[in-house]
Design a protein around this motif. Sequence first.
Motif, PDB file in Angstrom:
ATOM      1  N   GLY A  17       0.822  -1.211   0.000  1.00  0.00           N
ATOM      2  CA  GLY A  17       0.000   0.000   0.000  1.00  0.00           C
ATOM      3  C   GLY A  17       0.848   1.251   0.000  1.00  0.00           C
ATOM      4  N   ASN A  18       2.016   1.165   0.632  1.00  0.00           N
ATOM      5  CA  ASN A  18       2.925   2.303   0.659  1.00  0.00           C
ATOM      6  C   ASN A  18       3.442   2.639  -0.739  1.00  0.00           C
ATOM      7  N   TYR A  19       3.693   1.601  -1.558  1.00  0.00           N
ATOM      8  CA  TYR A  19       4.134   1.849  -2.933  1.00  0.00           C
ATOM      9  C   TYR A  19       3.067   2.610  -3.712  1.00  0.00           C
ATOM     10  N   ILE A  20       1.817   2.191  -3.531  1.00  0.00           N
ATOM     11  CA  ILE A  20       0.730   2.845  -4.248  1.00  0.00           C
ATOM     12  C   ILE A  20       0.559   4.289  -3.778  1.00  0.00           C
ATOM     13  N   CYS A  21       0.626   4.499  -2.456  1.00  0.00           N
ATOM     14  CA  CYS A  21       0.515   5.858  -1.916  1.00  0.00           C
ATOM     15  C   CYS A  21       1.705   6.709  -2.335  1.00  0.00           C
ATOM     16  N   GLY A  22       2.889   6.095  -2.372  1.00  0.00           N
ATOM     17  CA  GLY A  22       4.074   6.828  -2.782  1.00  0.00           C
ATOM     18  C   GLY A  22       3.968   7.310  -4.208  1.00  0.00           C
ATOM     19  N   ARG A  23       3.422   6.458  -5.078  1.00  0.00           N
ATOM     20  CA  ARG A  23       3.209   6.842  -6.469  1.00  0.00           C
ATOM     21  C   ARG A  23       2.177   7.954  -6.551  1.00  0.00           C
ATOM     22  N   PHE A  24       1.119   7.859  -5.739  1.00  0.00           N
ATOM     23  CA  PHE A  24       0.057   8.864  -5.730  1.00  0.00           C
ATOM     24  C   PHE A  24       0.572  10.212  -5.218  1.00  0.00           C
ATOM     25  N   LEU A  25       1.479  10.173  -4.225  1.00  0.00           N
ATOM     26  CA  LEU A  25       1.990  11.398  -3.614  1.00  0.00           C
ATOM     27  C   LEU A  25       3.168  12.011  -4.361  1.00  0.00           C
ATOM     28  N   ALA A  26       3.677  11.322  -5.372  1.00  0.00           N
ATOM     29  CA  ALA A  26       4.856  11.805  -6.103  1.00  0.00           C
ATOM     30  C   ALA A  26       4.710  13.246  -6.596  1.00  0.00           C
ATOM     31  N   PRO A  27       3.566  13.623  -7.200  1.00  0.00           N
ATOM     32  CA  PRO A  27       3.431  15.017  -7.659  1.00  0.00           C
ATOM     33  C   PRO A  27       3.039  15.988  -6.544  1.00  0.00           C
ATOM     34  N   ALA A  28       2.707  15.472  -5.368  1.00  0.00           N
ATOM     35  CA  ALA A  28       2.223  16.336  -4.288  1.00  0.00           C
ATOM     36  C   ALA A  28       3.346  16.884  -3.418  1.00  0.00           C
ATOM     37  N   LEU A  29       4.404  16.071  -3.215  1.00  0.00           N
ATOM     38  CA  LEU A  29       5.482  16.467  -2.300  1.00  0.00           C
ATOM     39  C   LEU A  29       6.830  15.978  -2.822  1.00  0.00           C
ATOM     40  N   PRO A  30       7.901  16.732  -2.560  1.00  0.00           N
ATOM     41  CA  PRO A  30       9.245  16.211  -2.842  1.00  0.00           C
ATOM     42  C   PRO A  30       9.498  14.983  -1.972  1.00  0.00           C
ATOM     43  N   ALA A  31      10.292  14.039  -2.461  1.00  0.00           N
ATOM     44  CA  ALA A  31      10.519  12.779  -1.747  1.00  0.00           C
ATOM     45  C   ALA A  31      11.076  12.992  -0.348  1.00  0.00           C
ATOM     46  N   ILE A 193      17.224  17.038   7.528  1.00  0.00           N
ATOM     47  CA  ILE A 193      18.453  17.702   7.075  1.00  0.00           C
ATOM     48  C   ILE A 193      18.533  17.706   5.553  1.00  0.00           C
ATOM     49  N   SER A 194      18.082  16.619   4.931  1.00  0.00           N
ATOM     50  CA  SER A 194      18.147  16.523   3.470  1.00  0.00           C
ATOM     51  C   SER A 194      17.200  17.498   2.778  1.00  0.00           C
ATOM     52  N   CYS A 195      16.223  18.028   3.519  1.00  0.00           N
ATOM     53  CA  CYS A 195      15.280  18.989   2.939  1.00  0.00           C
ATOM     54  C   CYS A 195      15.877  20.388   2.815  1.00  0.00           C
ATOM     55  N   ILE A 196      16.913  20.653   3.592  1.00  0.00           N
ATOM     56  CA  ILE A 196      17.519  21.987   3.614  1.00  0.00           C
ATOM     57  C   ILE A 196      18.097  22.321   2.239  1.00  0.00           C
ATOM     58  N   GLY A 197      17.581  23.377   1.658  1.00  0.00           N
ATOM     59  CA  GLY A 197      18.089  23.834   0.370  1.00  0.00           C
ATOM     60  C   GLY A 197      17.573  23.060  -0.831  1.00  0.00           C
ATOM     61  N   THR A 198      16.788  22.027  -0.601  1.00  0.00           N
ATOM     62  CA  THR A 198      16.295  21.206  -1.726  1.00  0.00           C
ATOM     63  C   THR A 198      14.785  21.283  -1.904  1.00  0.00           C
ATOM     64  N   VAL A 199      14.068  21.805  -0.907  1.00  0.00           N
ATOM     65  CA  VAL A 199      12.607  21.869  -0.962  1.00  0.00           C
ATOM     66  C   VAL A 199      12.160  23.323  -1.031  1.00  0.00           C
ATOM     67  N   GLN A 200      11.323  23.626  -2.020  1.00  0.00           N
ATOM     68  CA  GLN A 200      10.782  24.968  -2.209  1.00  0.00           C
ATOM     69  C   GLN A 200       9.257  24.915  -2.132  1.00  0.00           C
ATOM     70  N   PRO A 201       8.609  25.994  -1.683  1.00  0.00           N
ATOM     71  CA  PRO A 201       7.142  26.005  -1.534  1.00  0.00           C
ATOM     72  C   PRO A 201       6.383  25.618  -2.806  1.00  0.00           C
ATOM     73  N   TYR A 202       6.901  25.997  -3.977  1.00  0.00           N
ATOM     74  CA  TYR A 202       6.179  25.710  -5.216  1.00  0.00           C
ATOM     75  C   TYR A 202       6.136  24.215  -5.542  1.00  0.00           C
ATOM     76  N   MET A 203       6.939  23.412  -4.827  1.00  0.00           N
ATOM     77  CA  MET A 203       6.968  21.974  -5.062  1.00  0.00           C
ATOM     78  C   MET A 203       5.847  21.238  -4.332  1.00  0.00           C
ATOM     79  N   ILE A 204       5.127  21.937  -3.460  1.00  0.00           N
ATOM     80  CA  ILE A 204       4.111  21.306  -2.604  1.00  0.00           C
ATOM     81  C   ILE A 204       2.718  21.519  -3.191  1.00  0.00           C
TER      82      ILE A 204
END
Length: 284
Positions: A17-31, A193-204
């Motif tokens: 189920g996590n794989y299916i949700c992960g695919r569904f959430l791909a355009p919604a949030l950065p990994a 920590i991995s989100c620092i500098g890699t995640v921008q508001p327009y990606m959400i």
Amino acid sequence: MKKGILLLIVATLLWAGNYICGRFLAPALPATLLNTIRWAISTLILWGLLAFNKKNLPILSKWKEFLVLGFLGVFAFSTLNYLGLKSISASQAGMISAGIPIIILLFTPFLLKENIKTKGWIGAIVSIIGVIILVQGKQSNSSDASIIGEIEILLSCVAWALYTVLGKKYGRQMDPLTMTAGAAFYGTLFSAISCIGTVQPYMIHMTNSAWLAIIYVSTLASVVAYFAWNAGVKNLGAGRAAPFINLLPVWTVVLGILLLQEQVSGMTLFGGIIAIFGAILASL
């Protein structure tokens, strides 16, 4: 024995189920952000369970063990999965995970000094054959397949194999709930920590359905599934538990039929049966 088998089956079903949700959430949030939110919620739940059971979390005294498990099983495995699911389908990702048992069996003798019996190897091979048949019979559109995505999923398999083997080793010192909570805490730190500098508001791009998917991956696919897997590995051993990960592609096909109305062939069903038989054979 039967309890361990049931725990592993439940864990793989929830992860499918996590794989299916992960695919569904791909355009919604950065990994990286998705993984951070998922495990931040899961960590709070796990800490609440520890408090309810009046257990302390040795967050400092066992920091080395938690750091390693958190990096491999929470940060690397999950983040690489979500990255891969941006470019390949959930079914493809689940099928690639069939390589995990072989990796686990290769690591087990070196890291745990355990001898893998012939029946365990036979069971793993039978499961792999079943998954190969399943893949050949899967009717899916592979036009969105990405080599990078496939590599990311393969690397996540290596991370999970190491997490499983080391989890068995560290499980001799602590119970599954404590181990999962500690790994979740440090894994969340790595993700944040991995989100620092890699995640921008327009990606959400969150929606109500996306929030429901977040709740699923944060509870059932994280807390319940990880606890069930760790408990099952502790009960059966890493070598015997390894082939059960081959149930992942089986469940992804089943969920694809039920939730995504995918069409599958008789060969796919036949391969799924063989994969399940191999997992059972290895556990005997």
